[in-house]
Design an enzyme around this catalytic site. Structure first.
Site, PDB file in Angstrom:
ATOM      1  N   GLU A 182      38.035  18.333  71.167  1.00  0.00           N
ATOM      2  CA  GLU A 182      37.870  17.027  71.048  1.00  0.00           C
ATOM      3  C   GLU A 182      37.239  16.173  69.393  1.00  0.00           C
ATOM      4  O   GLU A 182      37.420  15.529  69.412  1.00  0.00           O
ATOM      5  CB  GLU A 182      36.334  17.034  71.877  1.00  0.00           C
ATOM      6  CG  GLU A 182      36.864  17.070  73.304  1.00  0.00           C
ATOM      7  CD  GLU A 182      37.101  18.665  74.129  1.00  0.00           C
ATOM      8  OE1 GLU A 182      36.629  19.305  73.339  1.00  0.00           O
ATOM      9  OE2 GLU A 182      36.734  18.045  75.337  1.00  0.00           O
ATOM     10  N   HIS A 189      28.891  17.690  83.673  1.00  0.00           N
ATOM     11  CA  HIS A 189      29.847  16.928  83.719  1.00  0.00           C
ATOM     12  C   HIS A 189      29.577  16.188  84.384  1.00  0.00           C
ATOM     13  O   HIS A 189      30.483  15.493  85.598  1.00  0.00           O
ATOM     14  CB  HIS A 189      31.033  17.864  84.739  1.00  0.00           C
ATOM     15  CG  HIS A 189      32.050  18.881  83.725  1.00  0.00           C
ATOM     16  ND1 HIS A 189      31.070  19.777  83.388  1.00  0.00           N
ATOM     17  CD2 HIS A 189      33.364  19.462  83.774  1.00  0.00           C
ATOM     18  CE1 HIS A 189      31.958  21.237  82.759  1.00  0.00           C
ATOM     19  NE2 HIS A 189      33.085  20.407  83.070  1.00  0.00           N
TER      20      HIS A 189
END
Ligand code: TPP
Ligand code: MG
Lengths: 333, 330
Positions: free
Chosen positions: A66, A135
């Site tokens: 990322e 999440h």
């Protein structure tokens, strides 16, 4: 060219169209992220077909890195490209926060305006699928707290499309938060105009007019606010619902005009209540309208906990329509 | 310094150009330190003294449209890439005439006209961003090269590993220059790093990597030249570990008790800038008069820049809210 031919499509498809249009308009637009190319077209299939149409040099599958994804977007943006980076799920922003807050957000300022970072970070977010604490989070307040970033949270497919095209062509970095549950659920599908129908950043939408209370929300909770307004209409309470669409820039004028009229306000979001965007907005309303308010501004948000897994706990975390109804009623006492 | 005369060594003009850059860095650094010591100016200062040959060695291979990314200890890279002296001084001093209107400061010097595109204060963070510049050049089909500088300590942060891998996978035209001065803040490399040579890490990403004596201008010139030529030809990235030493510790005011006195003394005795000067003269690559003229010119340039910066106004308070976004958003 814009046309007004009615078409009911889900948010996932509307987002795909937005990127398709932007890439067709400008060769400098490219996409990067994990698994976004064919054959899968992304884990949520939002970029389906785009790598076939535009090539894998413009729809780039990345390593699971990322920081490298956002860093590459930052550099390419400074060098004149308009990257659209996908961070699969918003919680993963934590591993590339340095690139977002210290670089994307600050580079225009630190360089005295010589270098700019016109990029978009698209990310899916929100609870409701029992994905657990890592999440499911809505972390938009982190970005709002970082000058230099713009923050967009669409509530329906038409807005998602129009706001995403605007974000891609915006001169500044935009964090574009996509409510995960709305991607393909037909209950959230709506009429989305074909073509390049941009919606400017910083323009709230009055979803429903009313005169007794203003409910201000964004993202998926706008729908809950409307449901609460429906319920209360039956009890003779007239609720105005404002969809902010973008948190930075914030359409404060629309909010203040509405609350000046209704004298009551409730801010609703899914993110954790403590230091959530509602805290800021409530404070701004009090600062501007304190003497004229009929009641203190109320906040309805997620519980001050990580997002739990068990279905009953997860439901207890997420603000519900009944919570919004109760908050509105508390102002009318 | 162990400079050798190889048949493929740089020509005289390049050798002198490298010395000029080194001397410019050394002279500027000396002025900063003397003005800081005497209290004429106050700022956070990371001296690059001792590392001059690295920047000079790669910079002479670069074009103005090539990109350089560097770090807080970046004065040598700024000057080597051609950031103008006046604007550089003014930015260090927080003046409106600085490269960034006084809003970035020494840790964020930016001068796109010179190709100095990013200076970051976050260890390792320039590496993923450099890939973005490389990607832009690759997508646009230009042959621009990006050189990204960072320290030995930075090779232990995630951004380094993510960035190296991505550059290798995408064959980006980026040269990774690890300026290994043997310390990260107050910690010697041996206590923080699991390999003896940073270049060993290249193998983990399938990236060609070399270790070079960063204080040998000609060796550095060769290593940089090969890496830059590879990148320009579309053959992908290279990691260069340039071994060097920082003479004045981590930042100005560092007591340096963690650096063995003998080690530092030996490094300073082998100061690569005067050593290169002597080598140029001994080998007939330059004359005393020629070098003295360059040195005088640089002193005058620094004098002029200091005066310019000291006499420049601070930024107007109106600048507080400009450049946050394209338009003012409060
Ligand atoms: C992410 C991050 N962690 C810590 C610091 C504090 N810090 C500044 S410089 C430095 C040492 C870096 O050493 P190295 O990479 O070898 O570069 P050098 O200073 O030796 O040139 C540290 C730990 C920082 N700026 N950024
Ligand atoms: Mg070091």
């Amino acid at each position: 060219m814009t046309t007004t031919e009615p078409r009911i499509i889900p948010m996932g498809l509307a987002l795909n169209e937005a990127m398709d249009i932007a890439m067709g308009l400008d060769e400098k637009v490219f996409l990067l992220g994990e698994d976004i190319a064919e054959p899968s077209g992304g884990v949520y299939k939002i970029t389906k077909g785009l790598s076939t149409k535009y090539g894998t040099h413009r729809v780039r599958k990345t390593p699971i890195s990322e920081a490298a994804i956002i860093g590459a977007a930052v550099g390419a943006a400074i060098a004149g490209y308009k990257p659209v980076a996908e961070i699969m799920i918003m919680d993963f922003i934590a591993v590339c926060l340095d690139q977002i807050t210290n670089h994307a957000a600050k580079i225009r300022y630190m360089s005295g305006g010589q270098t700019t970072v016109p990029m978009v970070i698209r990310t899916s977010a929100g609870a409701g699928r029992q994905f657990g604490a890592q999440h499911s989070e809505m972390l938009e307040a982190w970005a709002v707290h970082t000058p230099g970033l713009k923050v967009v949270v669409p509530s329906n497919p038409a807005d998602a499309k129009g706001l995403l095209i605007s974000s891609i062509f915006d001169p500044d970095p935009v964090l574009f938060v996509e409510p995960m549950l709305m991607y393909w659920d037909p209950q959230y599908a709506c009429d989305v105009p074909v073509g390049d129908n941009r919606i400017p950043l910083g323009k709230a939408n009055i979803v429903r007019e009313g005169k007794d209370v203003t409910v201000i929300s964004y993202g998926k909770q706008v729908h809950d606010a409307v449901k609460a307004a429906d319920i209360l209409a039956g009890e003779g309470v007239s609720v105005e619902v404002i969809d902010l669409r973008t948190l930075v820039p914030l359409d404060e004028a629309t909010v203040l005009a509405s609350v000046s009229k209704t004298k009551r306000a409730v801010v609703v979001h899914e993110a954790v209540t403590r230091c959530g965007f509602g805290a800021e907005l409530s404070s701004r309303i009090h600062e501007e309208l304190f003497g004229t308010l009929a009641a203190p501004v109320a906040r309805v948000g997620g519980q001050n906990t990580p997002v739990p897994y068990a279905k009953n706990l997860e439901t207890a975390f997420v603000p519900q329509v009944a919570d919004i109804v109760a908050a509105i009623k508390s102002l009318n006492k | 310094m162990a400079t050798t005369n190889r048949p493929d060594s740089p020509d005289r003009e390049t050798l002198v150009q490298m010395y000029e850059i080194q001397n410019k860095i050394k002279t500027t650094d000396e002025r900063f330190r003397s003005m800081l010591t005497s209290g004429q100016i106050q700022l956070i200062y990371y001296s690059p003294r001792g590392q001059e040959c690295i920047s000079a060695g790669y910079a002479v291979h670069l074009r103005p449209d090539d990109y350089v990314v560097t770090i807080y200890r970046g004065l040598h890279d700024h000057l080597a890439k051609g950031v103008p002296m006046r604007e550089l001084w003014a930015e260090f001093l927080g003046r409106s005439t600085g490269t960034c209107k006084g809003k970035g400061g020494p840790m964020h010097i930016t001068h796109p006209d010179s190709g100095l595109v990013v200076t970051t204060g976050i260890v390792g963070s320039g590496i993923p961003i450099a890939n973005g510049f490389g990607l832009a050049a690759q997508l646009a089909g230009t042959d621009q090269v990006t050189v990204v500088n960072f320290g030995d300590g930075a090779s232990n942060i995630g951004a380094f590993h993510e960035g190296m891998n991505m550059a290798a996978v995408w064959k980006l035209p980026v040269v990774f220059v690890c300026q290994n001065n043997l310390y990260g803040e107050h910690t010697p490399m041996s206590m923080s790093t699991g390999v003896e040579y940073i270049s060993e890490r290249g193998a983990a990403y399938g990236m060609p990597a070399v270790t070079v004596n960063g204080n040998d201008p000609v060796a550095m010139w060769h290593a940089a030249g090969e890496a830059i030529a590879r990148a320009r030809a579309g053959e992908g990235p290279t990691l260069i570990e340039a071994r060097t030493y920082r003479f004045y510790g981590h930042l100005m005011g560092d007591a340096m008790e963690y650096m063995p006195k003998e080690e530092r003394k030996a490094a300073m005795a082998a100061d690569p800038v005067p050593a290169f000067r002597a080598w140029l003269l001994e080998n007939g690559h330059a004359t005393e008069a020629q070098l003295a003229e360059i040195e005088d010119k640089i002193v005058a340039m620094v004098d002029d820049a200091v005066e310019f910066a000291m006499n420049s106004p601070e930024p107007s308070l109106d600048e507080l809210y400009t450049d946050v976004y394209e338009e003012i958003i409060k």
